[in-house]
Design a protein around this motif. Structure first.
Motif, PDB file in Angstrom:
ATOM      1  N   ILE A  74      33.754  42.320  58.566  1.00 50.04           N
ATOM      2  CA  ILE A  74      34.176  43.717  58.646  1.00 50.04           C
ATOM      3  C   ILE A  74      35.705  43.817  58.594  1.00 50.04           C
ATOM      4  O   ILE A  74      36.263  44.688  57.916  1.00 50.04           O
ATOM      5  CB  ILE A  74      33.655  44.366  59.937  1.00 50.04           C
ATOM      6  CG1 ILE A  74      32.123  44.240  60.022  1.00 50.04           C
ATOM      7  CG2 ILE A  74      34.078  45.830  60.015  1.00 50.04           C
ATOM      8  CD1 ILE A  74      31.389  44.873  58.864  1.00 50.04           C
ATOM      9  N   ILE A  75      36.370  42.900  59.287  1.00 56.28           N
ATOM     10  CA  ILE A  75      37.841  42.920  59.316  1.00 56.28           C
ATOM     11  C   ILE A  75      38.410  42.653  57.928  1.00 56.28           C
ATOM     12  O   ILE A  75      39.311  43.365  57.460  1.00 56.28           O
ATOM     13  CB  ILE A  75      38.371  41.880  60.329  1.00 56.28           C
ATOM     14  CG1 ILE A  75      37.977  42.288  61.758  1.00 56.28           C
ATOM     15  CG2 ILE A  75      39.885  41.745  60.214  1.00 56.28           C
ATOM     16  CD1 ILE A  75      38.256  41.220  62.800  1.00 56.28           C
ATOM     17  N   VAL A  76      37.902  41.632  57.255  1.00 57.02           N
ATOM     18  CA  VAL A  76      38.404  41.271  55.926  1.00 57.02           C
ATOM     19  C   VAL A  76      38.154  42.398  54.929  1.00 57.02           C
ATOM     20  O   VAL A  76      39.040  42.744  54.120  1.00 57.02           O
ATOM     21  CB  VAL A  76      37.740  39.961  55.442  1.00 57.02           C
ATOM     22  CG1 VAL A  76      38.016  39.734  53.953  1.00 57.02           C
ATOM     23  CG2 VAL A  76      38.255  38.781  56.242  1.00 57.02           C
ATOM     24  N   ILE A  77      36.977  42.984  54.968  1.00 53.76           N
ATOM     25  CA  ILE A  77      36.658  44.088  54.053  1.00 53.76           C
ATOM     26  C   ILE A  77      37.594  45.267  54.288  1.00 53.76           C
ATOM     27  O   ILE A  77      38.150  45.847  53.344  1.00 53.76           O
ATOM     28  CB  ILE A  77      35.195  44.529  54.222  1.00 53.76           C
ATOM     29  CG1 ILE A  77      34.242  43.425  53.767  1.00 53.76           C
ATOM     30  CG2 ILE A  77      34.921  45.813  53.425  1.00 53.76           C
ATOM     31  CD1 ILE A  77      32.799  43.657  54.157  1.00 53.76           C
ATOM     32  N   THR A  78      37.774  45.642  55.546  1.00 55.46           N
ATOM     33  CA  THR A  78      38.619  46.798  55.879  1.00 55.46           C
ATOM     34  C   THR A  78      40.069  46.576  55.461  1.00 55.46           C
ATOM     35  O   THR A  78      40.685  47.443  54.841  1.00 55.46           O
ATOM     36  CB  THR A  78      38.554  47.087  57.394  1.00 55.46           C
ATOM     37  OG1 THR A  78      37.187  47.326  57.776  1.00 55.46           O
ATOM     38  CG2 THR A  78      39.386  48.310  57.745  1.00 55.46           C
ATOM     39  N   ILE A  79      40.616  45.401  55.786  1.00 54.87           N
ATOM     40  CA  ILE A  79      42.008  45.108  55.429  1.00 54.87           C
ATOM     41  C   ILE A  79      42.175  45.067  53.912  1.00 54.87           C
ATOM     42  O   ILE A  79      43.138  45.625  53.363  1.00 54.87           O
ATOM     43  CB  ILE A  79      42.460  43.778  56.059  1.00 54.87           C
ATOM     44  CG1 ILE A  79      42.544  43.910  57.587  1.00 54.87           C
ATOM     45  CG2 ILE A  79      43.810  43.345  55.492  1.00 54.87           C
ATOM     46  CD1 ILE A  79      42.873  42.623  58.307  1.00 54.87           C
ATOM     47  N   THR A  80      41.238  44.419  53.223  1.00 57.30           N
ATOM     48  CA  THR A  80      41.308  44.340  51.763  1.00 57.30           C
ATOM     49  C   THR A  80      41.300  45.730  51.142  1.00 57.30           C
ATOM     50  O   THR A  80      42.105  46.036  50.249  1.00 57.30           O
ATOM     51  CB  THR A  80      40.126  43.524  51.207  1.00 57.30           C
ATOM     52  OG1 THR A  80      40.150  42.208  51.750  1.00 57.30           O
ATOM     53  CG2 THR A  80      40.193  43.445  49.686  1.00 57.30           C
ATOM     54  N   SER A  81      40.410  46.582  51.625  1.00 53.33           N
ATOM     55  CA  SER A  81      40.308  47.938  51.083  1.00 53.33           C
ATOM     56  C   SER A  81      41.577  48.744  51.343  1.00 53.33           C
ATOM     57  O   SER A  81      42.089  49.429  50.447  1.00 53.33           O
ATOM     58  CB  SER A  81      39.096  48.654  51.695  1.00 53.33           C
ATOM     59  OG  SER A  81      38.967  49.960  51.165  1.00 53.33           O
ATOM     60  N   LEU A  82      42.104  48.652  52.552  1.00 53.10           N
ATOM     61  CA  LEU A  82      43.317  49.409  52.891  1.00 53.10           C
ATOM     62  C   LEU A  82      44.514  48.956  52.064  1.00 53.10           C
ATOM     63  O   LEU A  82      45.273  49.784  51.542  1.00 53.10           O
ATOM     64  CB  LEU A  82      43.620  49.264  54.384  1.00 53.10           C
ATOM     65  CG  LEU A  82      42.679  50.002  55.347  1.00 53.10           C
ATOM     66  CD1 LEU A  82      43.000  49.629  56.788  1.00 53.10           C
ATOM     67  CD2 LEU A  82      42.785  51.517  55.150  1.00 53.10           C
ATOM     68  N   VAL A  83      44.691  47.648  51.938  1.00 58.70           N
ATOM     69  CA  VAL A  83      45.818  47.124  51.153  1.00 58.70           C
ATOM     70  C   VAL A  83      45.706  47.554  49.697  1.00 58.70           C
ATOM     71  O   VAL A  83      46.691  47.972  49.070  1.00 58.70           O
ATOM     72  CB  VAL A  83      45.880  45.582  51.254  1.00 58.70           C
ATOM     73  CG1 VAL A  83      46.884  45.015  50.254  1.00 58.70           C
ATOM     74  CG2 VAL A  83      46.249  45.149  52.672  1.00 58.70           C
ATOM     75  N   LEU A  84      44.487  47.484  49.159  1.00 62.10           N
ATOM     76  CA  LEU A  84      44.296  47.854  47.759  1.00 62.10           C
ATOM     77  C   LEU A  84      44.538  49.347  47.538  1.00 62.10           C
ATOM     78  O   LEU A  84      45.077  49.750  46.501  1.00 62.10           O
ATOM     79  CB  LEU A  84      42.891  47.474  47.301  1.00 62.10           C
ATOM     80  CG  LEU A  84      42.663  47.555  45.794  1.00 62.10           C
ATOM     81  CD1 LEU A  84      43.577  46.582  45.065  1.00 62.10           C
ATOM     82  CD2 LEU A  84      41.223  47.262  45.452  1.00 62.10           C
TER      83      LEU A  84
END
Length: 211
Positions: A74-84
């Motif tokens: 969940i953390i990796v998905i959220t951070i990846t989405s926000l950065v993108l």
């Protein structure tokens, strides 16, 4: 001297994270292109990244679900989405970028689905089906949410790439290739079949009956 050997379990986990990041990027790219808000983009990226694995685990009765016991997903998905979302303006060719990251996710999740299913003791044919399920369901959910026709329904060399790669895994296993190398080769086969299909515009034929 210290050992830097990567265990099979760690290798599978790394493959899983590669697939999660790739699918989170693909999901966010499409959602942002469709004008979704911040939360909507994260939701689509999560559906894309963990949807297939969730359905796989439910089918083979593997509990608890993988992302419920490891918050890193969940953390990796959220951070990846926000950065993108912040740097979305750098992606001018949305279709090319989407299909490239989708191909990475297809390859990584096919290998993950195959290995997880085999670890549960299912037959090889069922393991291939679980590889396909893990690889395509998340993308289908993503496309449906974004009101797109799913890639797997567009005569694309998509499911075929997953099936061919998964079958190659068993062939390489039978001839004695070391498991870690087998995993990497399987991933590469699926990825390059998909990329070559995109480059050379390969499509599966459709059957049409003539009146």
């Amino acid at each position: 001297m210290p050992s830097y050997y990567i265990t099979p379990d760690l290798l599978i986990y790394l493959f899983d994270m590669v697939g999660v990041v790739a699918c989170a990027i693909a999901g966010t790219l499409l959602a942002q292109h469709k004008g979704f808000d911040i939360a909507g983009c994260i939701l689509v990226s999560m559906a894309n990244a963990i949807g297939g694995g969730t359905i796989r685990d439910v089918i083979i009765d593997r509990h608890p679900l993988f992302w419920m016991t490891d918050l890193n997903y969940i953390i990796v998905i959220t951070i990846t989405s926000l950065v993108l979302q912040i740097f979305f303006h750098l992606y001018h060719k949305i279709d090319t970028a989407l299909k490239f990251f989708d191909a990475i996710g297809l390859a990584a999740f096919s290998v993950i689905g195959l290995k997880v299913a085999l670890s549960q003791g299912v037959a090889p044919a069922i393991a291939v089906l679980m590889a396909v399920c893990t690889a395509i369901v998340g993308g289908m959910v993503r496309d449906i949410i974004c009101n797109e026709i799913p890639l797997v329904l567009q005569r694309e060399i998509y499911i075929t790439a997953s099936v061919i790669g998964s079958c190659c895994y068993f062939v390489m296993q039978a001839i004695g290739i070391e498991p870690g190398i087998n995993d990497l080769l399987t991933l590469a086969i699926i990825f390059f079949i998909r990329i070559l299909a995109l480059i050379f515009d390969w499509h599966l034929p459709s059957i049409r009956l003539v009146d």
